[in-house]
Scaffold this active site. Structure first.
Site, short mmCIF file in Angstrom:
data_model
loop_
_atom_site.label_atom_id
_atom_site.label_comp_id
_atom_site.label_asym_id
_atom_site.label_seq_id
_atom_site.Cartn_x
_atom_site.Cartn_y
_atom_site.Cartn_z
N ASN A 92 -1.05 -0.66 -5.05
CA ASN A 92 -2.15 -0.49 -4.12
C ASN A 92 -2.07 0.93 -3.58
O ASN A 92 -1.07 1.32 -2.97
CB ASN A 92 -2.03 -1.53 -3.00
CG ASN A 92 -3.13 -1.40 -1.96
OD1 ASN A 92 -3.10 -0.52 -1.12
ND2 ASN A 92 -4.10 -2.29 -2.02
N GLY A 111 -0.45 -0.69 9.57
CA GLY A 111 -0.81 0.73 9.46
C GLY A 111 -0.17 1.42 8.27
O GLY A 111 0.25 2.58 8.37
N GLY A 130 0.82 -1.21 0.00
CA GLY A 130 0.00 0.00 0.00
C GLY A 130 0.85 1.26 0.00
O GLY A 130 1.73 1.41 0.83
N ASN A 150 -2.98 -8.32 11.90
CA ASN A 150 -1.90 -7.37 11.73
C ASN A 150 -2.41 -5.97 11.93
O ASN A 150 -3.61 -5.70 11.75
CB ASN A 150 -1.23 -7.52 10.35
CG ASN A 150 -1.88 -6.66 9.30
OD1 ASN A 150 -1.61 -5.46 9.22
ND2 ASN A 150 -2.78 -7.25 8.52
N CYS A 204 -8.53 -0.23 4.44
CA CYS A 204 -7.54 -0.61 5.45
C CYS A 204 -8.11 -0.33 6.84
O CYS A 204 -8.47 0.79 7.16
CB CYS A 204 -6.25 0.18 5.28
SG CYS A 204 -5.06 -0.21 6.59
N GLY A 250 -2.49 -14.00 -0.14
CA GLY A 250 -1.91 -13.09 0.85
C GLY A 250 -1.09 -13.81 1.89
O GLY A 250 0.06 -14.21 1.66
#
Lengths: 254, 304
Positions: free
Chosen positions: B100, B73, B47, B70, B131, B266
């Site tokens: 992303n 962040g 991301g 997780n 997220c 993932g």
């Protein structure tokens, strides 16, 4: 190069809390630096879903073996410790960065290990000795049961022991051993519980000695992809699995 | 000979349906010792936000039954660092490199999307409106249809290649959000992002994550993800990219049958860094066994 390999267990020694696992690969070993670690697959059970990071205790390229010292701290390490002779363990290795070798061949090096943190100190001592240095070990545990494989350490260098309960060596913490007053060191390498490594780092700073620590943060991938195992450093959050596990104390915030 | 090619719209062609989920595969380079990256359909890179983000404090991970939480962040060095440093290193990998895109304001999303639009070898972005680990980490947009409409239509104006919108499962009706994304110009939707969860250390009476709550992923989320892919695929006309706990070729095939055109892997990458190529191979073997000529024929082929 990092590799996923099945290693077969060919020798095992067990103590109350820890286990020595001698593991052999069918293929020649990758180049392993002292301080690097492996990610061991446990099984597909619900509570042992992720791999477990374990430091490398010894390497024998000729016999294609690596040795792990595993402390029983939970379900994953219990299952790994219960591996039987001839069973295989699926291992990703070698991971992370190793310890830095001193450029000066006359450097006085001391290797400080606490608890199961003594594991990577043996291979480091062996490599340092092969390079012509004379490693000194200061090893500590809560009691003598924590201090295993001492004969092997003695074959590589002088060994000084502390235990919290005084059951072996001098009573107290590794940083309280009398050897610190008797000898001068140029380089400290350490691995063990965080409070111990913090004390060692302080001792290094007070005496202006270069010091590297091996960190053990909780991790998932071990490859620098998930960014879970970060240590906050002067450079911000860095992955212990990729930028570490070995770090110079100058980079740390503690 | 099974045809593995997956043709998504706007010229996004995958050589097979297997891609990697953002945040689990770094920039691909972390896995190049284990697999030939050109053998997978696409890599969704970490991301990326407008500015550098340090992410959340440690501890950020907790293992849970058949999965993990997780709370990273969105740690990343920002889009300019990606463009200048990372893109030149990975742009010639012979697969679809998809960025992303994450943000906390519509302006941020647009600024990042615009910069990625200019990168010749990036054929698509995945808009992360889901997220769960940062305040306004997109999930603020991703949990209401009006939020999705605002951010997707704004990005659509500045981004003209394939736009994937990654949906949050932490909603009442994910199909409504998928419809909102489609109506706002999304070329495809990917789902699911992580499920908001929590873990406690009872001995210490403390949460296991610094942020208290975090995103759940891994095999444990698969039935939920599969159900949501099924619901969304029935609702929208654009392609659906399925993810959530896929750990084997069988898992991947289930998602295709439920209506996904492609899948992302993932958390399973952490356990087996070579899982992606094994899944791609397993899908082909399944097709051979069942006499299926095109992998794309599996999409939505569930018989109910």
């Amino acid at each position: 190069m990092k590799k996923i390999t099945d290693f077969r267990l060919i020798e095992k020694k067990e103590w109350a809390k820890s286990t020595y696992l001698l593991l052999q690969s069918d293929e020649p070993l990758e180049d392993i630096k002292a301080g690097q670690f492996v990610q061991v697959k446990v099984d597909d059970a619900a509570n042992t879903y992720l791999r477990r990071p374990i430091s490398i205790h010894d390497v024998d390229y000729q016999n294609r073996t690596i040795t792990l010292l595993v402390q029983r701290v939970g379900e994953g390490t219990n299952k790994i410790s219960d591996t039987e002779i001839n069973d295989t363990l699926n291992i990703i290795y070698p991971l992370g960065n190793g310890f830095t070798m001193p450029e000066d061949k006359d450097a006085k090096v001391v290797l400080v290990g606490g608890g199961i943190g003594i594991a990577p100190m043996y291979y480091l001592g062996k490599v340092l000795k092969e390079k012509g240095l004379e490693p000194v070990f200061v090893l500590g545990g809560r009691s003598k049961e924590d201090l295993i494989m001492l004969d092997k350490f003695s074959s590589v260098g002088e060994v000084y022991i502390t235990t919290n309960d005084g059951s072996l060596g001098e009573q107290g913490f590794v940083t309280q051993h009398s050897v610190w007053k008797e000898k001068k060191f140029d380089m400290i390498y350490t691995c063990g519980p965080k409070p111990m490594m913090m004390a060692v780092a302080n001792l290094a700073r007070e005496n202006d000695i270069c010091c590297e620590v091996s960190l053990e943060n909780l991790m998932a991938c071990g490859l620098g992809a998930c960014l879970c195992c970060v240590e906050n450093t002067i450079e911000g959050h860095v992955c212990v699995c990729k930028e570490g596990p070995v770090m110079n104390i100058n980079k740390l915030l503690w | 000979m099974v045809n593995e090619t997956i043709q998504l719209n706007k010229g996004l062609t995958l050589k097979n349906p297997v891609m990697t989920a953002s945040g689990t595969f770094g920039y691909g380079e972390e896995y190049s010792d284990f697999i030939d990256l050109s053998q997978i359909g696409g890599i969704l890179v970490k991301g990326t936000t407008l500015n550098h983000r340090e992410g959340n404090p440690y501890p950020r991970m907790a293992e849970t039954p058949s999965g993990m939480l997780n709370a990273v962040g969105l740690q990343n060095k920002g889009i300019d660092h990606f463009v200048e440093t990372i893109y030149p290193r990975i742009k010639d990998i012979d697969t679809n490199i998809i960025v992303n895109v994450s943000g906390s304001t519509i302006e941020d999303y647009c600024a990042v999307a615009e910069k990625v639009n200019a990168l010749e070898n990036i054929p698509a972005i995945e808009l992360n409106v889901s997220c769960p680990n940062v305040k306004q980490g997109g999930m603020a947009f991703g949990v209401t249809t009006s939020g999705i409409e605002q951010v997707v239509s704004a990005v659509r104006k500045v981004y003209d290649k394939h736009l994937i919108v990654k949906l949050s499962p932490n909603v009442t009706s994910i199909a409504d959000l998928a419809l909102a994304a489609e109506a706002s110009g999304a070329d495809s939707v990917s789902l699911i992002n992580t499920l908001l969860g929590m873990a406690i250390d009872a001995e210490k009476r403390r949460p296991k994550l610094s942020t208290i709550t975090g995103g759940l992923s891994g095999a444990c989320v698969k039935p939920i993800a599969l159900r949501m892919v099924w619901q969304v695929a029935k609702a929208v006309k654009i392609p659906v990219i399925g993810l959530g706990g896929i750990s084997s070729a069988t898992d991947a095939i289930e998602f295709l049958l439920a209506g996904a055109s492609a899948i992302e892997i993932g958390t399973a990458n952490f356990i087996d860094p070579a899982i992606t190529v094994k899944v791609a191979k397993g899908i082909v073997e399944y097709c051979e066994r069942h006499g299926i000529k095109n992998v794309s024929d599996l999409t939505g082929a569930l018989e109910v």
